[in-house]
Design a protein around this motif. Structure first.
Motif, mmCIF file in Angstrom:
data_model
loop_
_atom_site.group_PDB
_atom_site.id
_atom_site.type_symbol
_atom_site.label_atom_id
_atom_site.label_comp_id
_atom_site.label_asym_id
_atom_site.label_seq_id
_atom_site.Cartn_x
_atom_site.Cartn_y
_atom_site.Cartn_z
ATOM 1 N N ALA A 10 107.419 67.204 44.090
ATOM 2 C CA ALA A 10 106.793 66.246 43.180
ATOM 3 C C ALA A 10 105.501 66.818 42.609
ATOM 4 O O ALA A 10 104.813 67.613 43.253
ATOM 5 N N VAL A 11 105.162 66.377 41.398
ATOM 6 C CA VAL A 11 103.871 66.634 40.787
ATOM 7 C C VAL A 11 103.207 65.290 40.539
ATOM 8 O O VAL A 11 103.831 64.370 40.003
ATOM 9 N N VAL A 12 101.949 65.177 40.943
ATOM 10 C CA VAL A 12 101.175 63.961 40.706
ATOM 11 C C VAL A 12 99.889 64.354 40.001
ATOM 12 O O VAL A 12 99.106 65.159 40.527
ATOM 13 N N THR A 13 99.639 63.809 38.814
ATOM 14 C CA THR A 13 98.416 64.114 38.087
ATOM 15 C C THR A 13 97.337 63.078 38.405
ATOM 16 O O THR A 13 97.628 61.988 38.874
ATOM 17 N N GLY A 14 96.098 63.444 38.152
ATOM 18 C CA GLY A 14 94.992 62.547 38.477
ATOM 19 C C GLY A 14 94.988 62.182 39.948
ATOM 20 O O GLY A 14 94.762 61.033 40.329
ATOM 21 N N ALA A 15 95.207 63.197 40.792
ATOM 22 C CA ALA A 15 95.530 62.951 42.197
ATOM 23 C C ALA A 15 94.372 63.113 43.163
ATOM 24 O O ALA A 15 94.558 63.007 44.375
ATOM 25 N N ALA A 16 93.163 63.349 42.662
ATOM 26 C CA ALA A 16 92.034 63.590 43.563
ATOM 27 C C ALA A 16 91.454 62.318 44.141
ATOM 28 O O ALA A 16 90.668 62.370 45.102
ATOM 29 N N SER A 17 91.822 61.157 43.571
ATOM 30 C CA SER A 17 91.284 59.893 44.064
ATOM 31 C C SER A 17 92.185 58.754 43.613
ATOM 32 O O SER A 17 93.144 58.954 42.856
ATOM 33 N N GLY A 18 91.874 57.548 44.082
ATOM 34 C CA GLY A 18 92.532 56.348 43.588
ATOM 35 C C GLY A 18 94.032 56.320 43.785
ATOM 36 O O GLY A 18 94.562 56.719 44.825
ATOM 37 N N ILE A 19 94.748 55.834 42.761
ATOM 38 C CA ILE A 19 96.198 55.695 42.826
ATOM 39 C C ILE A 19 96.874 57.045 43.035
ATOM 40 O O ILE A 19 97.841 57.156 43.798
ATOM 41 N N GLY A 20 96.369 58.082 42.369
ATOM 42 C CA GLY A 20 96.975 59.403 42.517
ATOM 43 C C GLY A 20 96.893 59.915 43.928
ATOM 44 O O GLY A 20 97.887 60.420 44.483
ATOM 45 N N GLU A 21 95.718 59.816 44.540
ATOM 46 C CA GLU A 21 95.573 60.259 45.925
ATOM 47 C C GLU A 21 96.462 59.457 46.857
ATOM 48 O O GLU A 21 97.135 60.029 47.735
ATOM 49 N N ALA A 22 96.496 58.135 46.690
ATOM 50 C CA ALA A 22 97.339 57.295 47.539
ATOM 51 C C ALA A 22 98.811 57.663 47.391
ATOM 52 O O ALA A 22 99.568 57.662 48.367
ATOM 53 N N THR A 23 99.215 58.008 46.166
ATOM 54 C CA THR A 23 100.606 58.398 45.920
ATOM 55 C C THR A 23 100.933 59.720 46.600
ATOM 56 O O THR A 23 101.996 59.874 47.219
ATOM 57 N N VAL A 24 100.035 60.694 46.507
ATOM 58 C CA VAL A 24 100.255 61.973 47.184
ATOM 59 C C VAL A 24 100.412 61.757 48.682
ATOM 60 O O VAL A 24 101.339 62.298 49.317
ATOM 61 N N ARG A 25 99.537 60.975 49.269
ATOM 62 C CA ARG A 25 99.612 60.724 50.710
ATOM 63 C C ARG A 25 100.923 60.034 51.080
ATOM 64 O O ARG A 25 101.545 60.360 52.098
ATOM 65 N N ARG A 26 101.350 59.100 50.260
ATOM 66 C CA ARG A 26 102.622 58.393 50.520
ATOM 67 C C ARG A 26 103.799 59.348 50.401
ATOM 68 O O ARG A 26 104.728 59.321 51.214
ATOM 69 N N PHE A 27 103.787 60.201 49.390
ATOM 70 C CA PHE A 27 104.881 61.146 49.185
ATOM 71 C C PHE A 27 104.977 62.132 50.346
ATOM 72 O O PHE A 27 106.077 62.441 50.827
ATOM 73 N N VAL A 28 103.839 62.648 50.783
ATOM 74 C CA VAL A 28 103.839 63.606 51.892
ATOM 75 C C VAL A 28 104.376 62.947 53.155
ATOM 76 O O VAL A 28 105.156 63.545 53.912
ATOM 77 N N ALA A 29 103.993 61.708 53.395
ATOM 78 C CA ALA A 29 104.481 60.985 54.575
ATOM 79 C C ALA A 29 105.991 60.786 54.533
ATOM 80 O O ALA A 29 106.628 60.621 55.574
ATOM 81 N N GLU A 30 106.564 60.831 53.315
ATOM 82 C CA GLU A 30 108.007 60.644 53.164
ATOM 83 C C GLU A 30 108.748 61.965 53.008
ATOM 84 O O GLU A 30 109.919 61.981 52.640
ATOM 85 N N GLY A 31 108.071 63.088 53.274
ATOM 86 C CA GLY A 31 108.753 64.372 53.338
ATOM 87 C C GLY A 31 108.697 65.232 52.101
ATOM 88 O O GLY A 31 109.323 66.302 52.060
ATOM 89 N N ALA A 32 107.955 64.831 51.063
ATOM 90 C CA ALA A 32 107.920 65.600 49.816
ATOM 91 C C ALA A 32 106.966 66.781 49.889
ATOM 92 O O ALA A 32 105.999 66.775 50.647
ATOM 93 N N ARG A 33 107.244 67.786 49.069
ATOM 94 C CA ARG A 33 106.287 68.845 48.762
ATOM 95 C C ARG A 33 105.614 68.434 47.461
ATOM 96 O O ARG A 33 106.304 68.066 46.499
#
Length: 254
Positions: A10-33
């Motif tokens: 996955a690619v997540v933009t605007g990921a250093a804070s807020g919704i983007g950061e929360a999405t990255v953390r959720r994706f990693v917890a579900e097994g994504a790179r």
């Protein structure tokens, strides 16, 4: 962890804070790179280091075509495929039709809408290369659906995101690319971007849904959960929708 994104990139933009950061953390917890991008390299690199080897950070200006080309090359080099793109990067500038400047209008459209156009083009090309299809999730806003006179240009930029999302969904469906495209429409989410929009004397933390379920404010994790659903295979029949995450604020306003 339920591995809903296992073996997916996955690619997540605007990921250093807020919704983007929360999405990255959720994706990693579900097994994504995940490749996370942002202009804010300090916080982006900190989050990536905290989450470990499954996350890469890239500094990206999402309004620059060259940066999207560099991101595509990074995806090809490191993972050879892209399964999910979350176009989350955005900015918020207040202004009505009478006091907004043309410079502000252009900046909001460039960052909030042009970036999504570039991201969708890049993602479609990468997903076609791997042949496995994929999911594009564009973060729009309730401002795209309900008029805000005090954030006129912002609403217009997010309205463009919603319309673009529908067009991409139809195009990919007709071309049989197996690529889905959906938009998420948050409102009142507690992020660094929105905190400054609250009136003086109001503590936005006290307005979160955890403190008052009847209030309109949400947490970034609430939006990340919605993004996860659209990114995962369980939403394989969901295409071209506008998913509201706003504690019913839009429904109350009509």
């Amino acid at each position: 962890m339920s591995n809903r994104l296992i073996n997916k990139t996955a690619v997540v933009t605007g990921a250093a804070s807020g919704i983007g950061e929360a999405t990255v953390r959720r994706f990693v917890a579900e097994g994504a790179r995940v490749i996370m991008t942002d202009l804010n390299a300090t916080d982006g690199e900190r989050v990536a280091a905290e989450l470990g080897a499954s996350v890469l950070f890239m500094r990206q200006d999402v309004s620059a075509p060259a940066d999207w080309q560099a991101l595509a090359e990074l995806v090809r080099e490191r993972f050879q495929r892209l399964d999910v793109l979350v176009n989350n990067a955005g900015i918020l500038i207040p202004g009505s039709i009478e006091d907004a400047t043309l410079e502000q209008w252009h900046k909001l459209l460039r960052v909030n809408a042009d970036s999504v156009f570039l991201g969708c083009q890049t993602a479609i090309a990468l997903m076609k290369e791997s042949g496995g299809g994929g999911s594009i999730v564009n973060i729009s806003s309730i401002a795209a659906l309900a008029a805000r006179d005090d954030y006129m240009a912002y609403g217009a930029s997010k309205g463009a995101v919603a319309a673009l999302t529908r067009s991409v969904a139809v195009h990919c469906r007709r071309q049989k690319y197996r690529i889905r495209c959906n938009s998420v429409h948050p409102d009142g989410v507690m992020t660094p971007m929105t905190r400054g929009s609250y009136p003086k004397g109001i503590d936005p933390v006290l307005l979160t849904i955890d403190h008052d379920p009847m209030n309109r404010a949400c947490l970034p994790e609430d939006v990340a959960d919605a993004v996860l659903y659209l990114a995962a295979d369980e939403a394989r029949a969901v295409n071209g929708i506008e998913l509201r995450v706003d504690s019913g604020q839009f429904v109350m306003s009509i």
